[in-house]
Design a protein around this motif. Structure first.
Motif, short mmCIF file in Angstrom:
data_model
loop_
_atom_site.label_atom_id
_atom_site.label_comp_id
_atom_site.label_asym_id
_atom_site.label_seq_id
_atom_site.Cartn_x
_atom_site.Cartn_y
_atom_site.Cartn_z
N ARG A 102 0.83 -1.21 0.00
CA ARG A 102 0.00 0.00 0.00
C ARG A 102 0.86 1.26 0.00
O ARG A 102 0.45 2.32 -0.45
N ASN A 103 2.08 1.14 0.47
CA ASN A 103 2.99 2.27 0.50
C ASN A 103 3.23 2.84 -0.90
O ASN A 103 3.42 4.04 -1.07
N THR A 104 3.20 1.99 -1.92
CA THR A 104 3.39 2.44 -3.30
C THR A 104 2.30 3.43 -3.70
O THR A 104 2.57 4.45 -4.32
N VAL A 105 1.07 3.15 -3.31
CA VAL A 105 -0.05 4.05 -3.62
C VAL A 105 0.12 5.37 -2.88
O VAL A 105 -0.10 6.45 -3.44
N GLU A 106 0.50 5.30 -1.61
CA GLU A 106 0.70 6.52 -0.82
C GLU A 106 1.78 7.40 -1.44
O GLU A 106 1.64 8.62 -1.48
N GLN A 107 2.85 6.79 -1.92
CA GLN A 107 3.92 7.56 -2.55
C GLN A 107 3.42 8.22 -3.83
O GLN A 107 3.78 9.37 -4.12
N CYS A 108 2.59 7.53 -4.60
CA CYS A 108 2.03 8.11 -5.83
C CYS A 108 1.14 9.31 -5.50
O CYS A 108 1.23 10.35 -6.16
N ILE A 109 0.31 9.17 -4.49
CA ILE A 109 -0.56 10.28 -4.10
C ILE A 109 0.28 11.47 -3.64
O ILE A 109 -0.01 12.62 -3.98
N ASN A 110 1.34 11.21 -2.88
CA ASN A 110 2.21 12.30 -2.43
C ASN A 110 2.89 12.99 -3.60
O ASN A 110 3.08 14.21 -3.58
N ARG A 111 3.25 12.24 -4.63
CA ARG A 111 3.86 12.87 -5.81
C ARG A 111 2.84 13.71 -6.57
O ARG A 111 3.17 14.77 -7.09
N LYS A 113 0.36 15.26 -5.18
CA LYS A 113 0.08 16.44 -4.37
C LYS A 113 1.18 17.48 -4.47
O LYS A 113 1.02 18.59 -3.98
N GLN A 114 2.29 17.16 -5.11
CA GLN A 114 3.32 18.16 -5.34
C GLN A 114 2.86 19.16 -6.39
O GLN A 114 3.41 20.25 -6.49
N TRP A 115 1.85 18.80 -7.17
CA TRP A 115 1.26 19.71 -8.14
C TRP A 115 0.28 20.59 -7.36
O TRP A 115 -0.75 20.12 -6.87
N ARG A 116 0.59 21.84 -7.23
CA ARG A 116 -0.17 22.75 -6.39
C ARG A 116 -1.64 22.86 -6.79
O ARG A 116 -2.54 22.91 -5.96
N THR A 120 -4.56 21.88 -3.96
CA THR A 120 -5.48 22.87 -3.40
C THR A 120 -6.80 22.95 -4.16
O THR A 120 -7.69 23.67 -3.77
N ARG A 121 -6.91 22.21 -5.25
CA ARG A 121 -8.14 22.13 -6.05
C ARG A 121 -8.60 23.51 -6.53
O ARG A 121 -9.65 24.03 -6.13
N TYR A 122 -7.76 24.15 -7.34
CA TYR A 122 -8.11 25.46 -7.90
C TYR A 122 -9.20 25.38 -8.96
O TYR A 122 -9.93 26.32 -9.18
N GLY A 137 -0.38 12.80 -14.12
CA GLY A 137 -0.02 11.38 -14.22
C GLY A 137 0.89 11.10 -15.40
O GLY A 137 1.82 10.29 -15.30
N ILE A 138 0.64 11.76 -16.52
CA ILE A 138 1.48 11.58 -17.70
C ILE A 138 2.90 12.07 -17.42
O ILE A 138 3.88 11.40 -17.73
N PHE A 139 3.00 13.25 -16.80
CA PHE A 139 4.32 13.79 -16.49
C PHE A 139 5.06 12.90 -15.48
O PHE A 139 6.26 12.68 -15.63
N LEU A 140 4.38 12.41 -14.49
CA LEU A 140 5.02 11.58 -13.48
C LEU A 140 5.44 10.22 -14.04
O LEU A 140 6.48 9.68 -13.66
N SER A 141 4.65 9.67 -14.96
CA SER A 141 5.03 8.39 -15.55
C SER A 141 6.18 8.52 -16.55
O SER A 141 6.87 7.55 -16.83
N ALA A 142 6.39 9.73 -17.06
CA ALA A 142 7.47 9.94 -18.01
C ALA A 142 8.83 10.12 -17.34
O ALA A 142 9.85 10.11 -18.00
#
Length: 143
Positions: A102-111, A113-116, A120-122, A137-142
């Motif tokens: 499950r830690n893998t999913v938490e790390q993905c969510i944290n990455r 959330k680095q997108w402001r 903050t849901r603008y 997701g595209i940028f992170l997978s690249a």
């Protein structure tokens, strides 16, 4: 509907926020597990979730669909079960080794959330928010 500097928005401070657990069945209904070939599966083998998802309704939903749930039992549920003695039944099955994934999913969510803008849901609409999530997701997978 709320009002912001940009006009009407879907974000409102007057409504209480809800947790993820009430939306669990809706998320499971939309879930698609890709295969190498053929249609995606609509039922995963295992669902890894934290203690917030430890409820009788969620566990029975997973059992009905034939999905193995790896969800730790909350302390209050465990105490209630122990208080009832034999009538409390067995503890739910819990695979400690599988739960470590499950830690893998938490790390993905944290990455993500680095997108402001995502954190903050603008965005005013859910469609634009989802598009931003796909772009992130595209940028992170690249990487």
């Amino acid at each position: 509907m709320g009002r912001s500097h940009g006009g009407l928005t879907t974000k409102s401070t007057s409504r209480p926020t809800t947790g993820d657990a009430p939306a669990f069945t809706k998320v499971m209904a939309r879930l698609r597990v890709p295969r190498r070939r053929g249609r995606p599966r609509t039922r995963p083998d295992v669902v890894l979730a934290d203690k917030a998802y430890s409820s009788r309704a969620i566990r029975s939903h997973l059992r009905k669909r034939g999905v193995r749930g790896v969800i730790p039992e909350r302390a209050d549920q465990q105490a209630n079960r122990m208080r009832r003695g034999q009538a409390g039944g067995r503890p739910p099955a819990f695979d400690r080794e599988a739960y470590k994934q499950r830690n893998t999913v938490e790390q993905c969510i944290n990455r993500l959330k680095q997108w402001r803008g995502l954190d903050t849901r603008y965005e005013k609409t859910a469609t634009i928010y989802l598009a931003g999530l796909h772009i992130a997701g595209i940028f992170l997978s690249a990487r």
